[in-house]
Scaffold this motif. Structure first.
Motif, PDB file in Angstrom:
ATOM      1  N   PHE A  28       0.824  -1.209   0.000  1.00 21.89           N
ATOM      2  CA  PHE A  28       0.000   0.000   0.000  1.00 21.89           C
ATOM      3  C   PHE A  28       0.860   1.263   0.000  1.00 21.89           C
ATOM      4  N   SER A  29       0.409   2.279  -0.769  1.00 19.05           N
ATOM      5  CA  SER A  29       1.066   3.586  -0.766  1.00 19.05           C
ATOM      6  C   SER A  29       0.017   4.686  -0.893  1.00 19.05           C
ATOM      7  N   ILE A  30       0.388   5.913  -0.470  1.00 24.01           N
ATOM      8  CA  ILE A  30      -0.554   7.032  -0.474  1.00 24.01           C
ATOM      9  C   ILE A  30       0.203   8.341  -0.676  1.00 24.01           C
ATOM     10  N   GLY A  31      -0.488   9.346  -1.214  1.00 21.96           N
ATOM     11  CA  GLY A  31       0.120  10.668  -1.396  1.00 21.96           C
ATOM     12  C   GLY A  31      -0.883  11.659  -1.959  1.00 21.96           C
ATOM     13  N   ASP A  32      -0.376  12.812  -2.423  1.00 30.83           N
ATOM     14  CA  ASP A  32      -1.183  13.806  -3.136  1.00 30.83           C
ATOM     15  C   ASP A  32      -2.283  14.391  -2.252  1.00 30.83           C
ATOM     16  N   GLY A  33      -1.877  15.057  -1.163  1.00 36.36           N
ATOM     17  CA  GLY A  33      -2.853  15.660  -0.271  1.00 36.36           C
ATOM     18  C   GLY A  33      -3.598  16.820  -0.907  1.00 36.36           C
ATOM     19  N   HIS A  34      -4.911  16.828  -0.742  1.00 38.24           N
ATOM     20  CA  HIS A  34      -5.771  17.903  -1.239  1.00 38.24           C
ATOM     21  C   HIS A  34      -6.550  18.494  -0.071  1.00 38.24           C
ATOM     22  N   ALA A  35      -6.516  19.819   0.062  1.00 37.55           N
ATOM     23  CA  ALA A  35      -7.311  20.475   1.096  1.00 37.55           C
ATOM     24  C   ALA A  35      -8.761  20.630   0.655  1.00 37.55           C
ATOM     25  N   ALA A  36      -8.990  20.758  -0.650  1.00 32.65           N
ATOM     26  CA  ALA A  36     -10.344  20.842  -1.222  1.00 32.65           C
ATOM     27  C   ALA A  36     -10.222  20.632  -2.723  1.00 32.65           C
ATOM     28  N   GLN A  37     -11.312  20.149  -3.330  1.00 29.86           N
ATOM     29  CA  GLN A  37     -11.317  19.908  -4.773  1.00 29.86           C
ATOM     30  C   GLN A  37     -12.749  19.788  -5.266  1.00 29.86           C
ATOM     31  N   GLY A  38     -12.999  20.254  -6.471  1.00 25.28           N
ATOM     32  CA  GLY A  38     -14.260  19.975  -7.127  1.00 25.28           C
ATOM     33  C   GLY A  38     -14.216  18.624  -7.808  1.00 25.28           C
ATOM     34  N   ASP A  39     -15.359  17.945  -7.915  1.00 21.17           N
ATOM     35  CA  ASP A  39     -15.411  16.680  -8.651  1.00 21.17           C
ATOM     36  C   ASP A  39     -14.976  16.927 -10.093  1.00 21.17           C
ATOM     37  N   GLY A  40     -13.896  16.255 -10.505  1.00 18.58           N
ATOM     38  CA  GLY A  40     -13.374  16.428 -11.844  1.00 18.58           C
ATOM     39  C   GLY A  40     -11.983  17.018 -11.870  1.00 18.58           C
ATOM     40  N   GLU A  41     -11.645  17.889 -10.887  1.00 16.36           N
ATOM     41  CA  GLU A  41     -10.319  18.521 -10.814  1.00 16.36           C
ATOM     42  C   GLU A  41      -9.887  19.003 -12.199  1.00 16.36           C
ATOM     43  N   VAL A  42     -10.695  19.886 -12.803  1.00 16.93           N
ATOM     44  CA  VAL A  42     -10.623  20.114 -14.234  1.00 16.93           C
ATOM     45  C   VAL A  42      -9.323  20.731 -14.726  1.00 16.93           C
ATOM     46  N   CYS A  43      -8.658  21.559 -13.924  1.00 18.74           N
ATOM     47  CA  CYS A  43      -7.401  22.134 -14.430  1.00 18.74           C
ATOM     48  C   CYS A  43      -6.208  21.259 -14.083  1.00 18.74           C
ATOM     49  N   GLY A  44      -6.463  20.142 -13.377  1.00 14.98           N
ATOM     50  CA  GLY A  44      -5.407  19.187 -13.082  1.00 14.98           C
ATOM     51  C   GLY A  44      -4.800  19.343 -11.705  1.00 14.98           C
ATOM     52  N   THR A  45      -5.162  20.408 -10.988  1.00 13.12           N
ATOM     53  CA  THR A  45      -4.698  20.576  -9.619  1.00 13.12           C
ATOM     54  C   THR A  45      -5.864  20.983  -8.730  1.00 13.12           C
ATOM     55  N   ALA A  46      -5.817  20.545  -7.476  1.00 15.59           N
ATOM     56  CA  ALA A  46      -6.792  20.940  -6.465  1.00 15.59           C
ATOM     57  C   ALA A  46      -6.128  22.009  -5.597  1.00 15.59           C
ATOM     58  N   ILE A  47      -6.538  22.134  -4.323  1.00 19.94           N
ATOM     59  CA  ILE A  47      -5.694  22.854  -3.366  1.00 19.94           C
ATOM     60  C   ILE A  47      -4.682  21.827  -2.879  1.00 19.94           C
ATOM     61  N   GLU A  48      -3.537  21.790  -3.567  1.00 16.96           N
ATOM     62  CA  GLU A  48      -2.489  20.827  -3.250  1.00 16.96           C
ATOM     63  C   GLU A  48      -1.805  21.261  -1.958  1.00 16.96           C
ATOM     64  N   THR A  49      -1.593  20.313  -1.051  1.00 21.38           N
ATOM     65  CA  THR A  49      -1.031  20.665   0.251  1.00 21.38           C
ATOM     66  C   THR A  49      -0.307  19.478   0.862  1.00 21.38           C
ATOM     67  N   PRO A  50       0.749  19.730   1.654  1.00 21.19           N
ATOM     68  CA  PRO A  50       1.268  18.647   2.487  1.00 21.19           C
ATOM     69  C   PRO A  50       0.165  18.169   3.422  1.00 21.19           C
TER      70      PRO A  50
END
Length: 318
Positions: free
Chosen positions: A189-211
Motif C-alpha cells: 500500500f502507498s498514499i500521497g497527493d494531499g488535497h485540502a479541497a477539490q471539485g469533482d473532476g479537478e478540471v485544471c489538473g490541480t486541487a488545493i495541493e497541500t502537504p
C-alpha cells in the motif's frame, strides 16, 4: 501491545514514483493496525508557500505525484480486499493551485502557467480564501491511494487503475472506507497527493495541493472481493459546501468529453461575467470548487454533463 494500539509513523522522505511490486516495503504491519503518514505536496516539495510562477515554469514533471510507502500488510494475498479507513486527515497551513501547460481538461486553451498560493486556516475544518469575497471550506483527502499491481514493471502514478492510484475522489474524507483489490502478497500500500479541497473532476489538473498528515487503518478483508475500487463515504457528501444554492452550466452533445469541456467553458464564462474573475482564475476556481455530474446518459445521441458551482463560497452577492 495489541494491533489496535500500535501506530507506525511514515516520514515525508519515504516515497517512490511508480506502482511497482518490485519496490521493497518500508514497513510491515498487521491487519487492523494504524499508520500515520507525513506527506509532501504533489509537487514533491518543488512548490512551497513562498514560490512564484517560476516554480510552475521549471516544474520537473517526472517528480510529481510521488507516493509514500509501500507498506506490507501481513496476511494480504491476491484475491483479498484491503480496507483503508480514513481515520484523520490534516492539511498544512498552506497550499497551491496551478495551471500547468499541457495538463488539464482545457489544456489546449490555457497554454500559460498560473499559480495561486493559499493560506489555509483552521486545520481540517478550516477555510481558504481564493480571492476577496470567495472562501472555500476545507474538506481534506488524498488523491493518490493504491496498491502494487501484479503486472511487472513500473507503472506511472499519474492515472488511476483497478488497484487504485490517482483517483482524486473528493469523498474519501475522514471517516470514509476505501476497498481495493489485492493483486500481490502483502498488498504493498502507498498514499500521497494531499488535497485540502477539490471539485469533482479537478478540471485544471490541480486541487488545493497541500502537504498532509494522514492517519489510516489498514485491514485485510477475506470475506469480500471487489473488482475495482469501491468506497463507503462518511456522508453526507460535502456538508460544508451544501449550505446554499448552486448555479449550473450544461454541456450537451454526442461526445462526453466535449460535453464536459463545454460545461466548464460555460462556467468559466459565467464566473468571468458575474464575479469579474480573470479567465485563468475562473478555471482554477472550477478545479477546486465546481462539481461535474453526469445528468443524462441514456437518450442517445446526446448526453448532458452539468457543472455545479456552490454559491455558498461567495461571501458577497453577485
Amino acid at each position: 501491545m495489541t494491533a489496535s494500539r500500535r501506530t507506525i509513523h511514515i516520514h515525508c522522505d519515504q516515497w517512490h514514483l511508480a506502482w511497482d511490486h518490485s519496490i521493497s516495503p518500508i514497513a510491515t504491519i498487521r491487519s487492523g493496525e494504524t499508520l500515520t503518514f507525513d506527506l509532501l505536496d504533489a509537487a514533491c516539495g518543488q512548490i512551497t508557500e513562498n514560490s512564484t510562477i517560476e516554480a510552475v515554469k521549471t516544474l520537473d514533471f517526472s517528480q510529481v505525484d510521488q507516493v509514500n510507502g509501500p507498506i506490507y500488510v501481513e496476511g494480504a494475498e491476491p484475491g483479498d480486499t484491503l480496507e483503508i479507513e480514513m481515520v484523520d486527515l490534516q492539511p498544512a497551513t498552506w497550499g497551491w493551485t496551478a495551471i500547468i501547460p499541457g495538463f488539464g481538461l482545457l489544456a489546449d486553451e490555457f497554454s500559460e502557467p498560473a499559480l495561486k498560493i493559499w493560506q489555509l486556516e483552521g486545520g481540517a475544518n478550516g477555510w481558504g480564501e481564493f480571492a476577496p469575497g470567495i472562501k472555500l471550506p476545507l474538506e481534506p483527502f488524498c488523491g493518490e491511494i493504491g496498491l502494487a499491481p501484479a503486472a511487472s514493471g513500473a507503472h506511472s502514478t499519474i492515472p488511476p487503475y483497478r488497484h487504485g492510484g490517482n483517483m482524486d475522489t473528493k469523498h474519501l474524507t475522514k471517516g470514509a472506507h476505501l476497498y481495493l483489490p489485492v493483486e500481490v502478497t502483502g498488498a504493498l500500500f502507498s498514499i500521497g497527493d494531499g488535497h485540502a479541497a477539490q471539485g469533482d473532476g479537478e478540471v485544471c489538473g490541480t486541487a488545493i495541493e497541500t502537504p498532509m498528515q494522514a492517519t489510516l487503518r489498514l485491514t485485510v478483508r477475506k470475506d469480500i472481493q471487489v473488482p475495482e475500487p469501491q468506497f463507503l463515504t462518511a456522508g453526507p457528501l460535502t456538508p460544508r459546501t451544501n449550505t446554499a444554492g448552486y448555479y449550473a452550466t450544461d454541456g450537451i452533445g454526442p461526445d462526453l468529453m466535449e460535453a464536459t469541456r463545454n460545461a466548464i467553458r460555460h462556467m468559466i464564462d459565467y464566473l468571468q461575467r458575474t464575479y469579474h474573475l480573470s479567465r485563468a482564475d475562473a478555471y482554477m476556481l472550477c478545479s477546486v470548487a465546481v462539481d461535474l455530474k453526469l445528468c443524462e446518459v441514456v437518450d442517445a445521441p446526446h448526453w448532458v454533463v452539468s457543472a455545479f458551482l456552490p454559491l455558498s463560497i461567495f461571501t458577497n452577492p453577485a
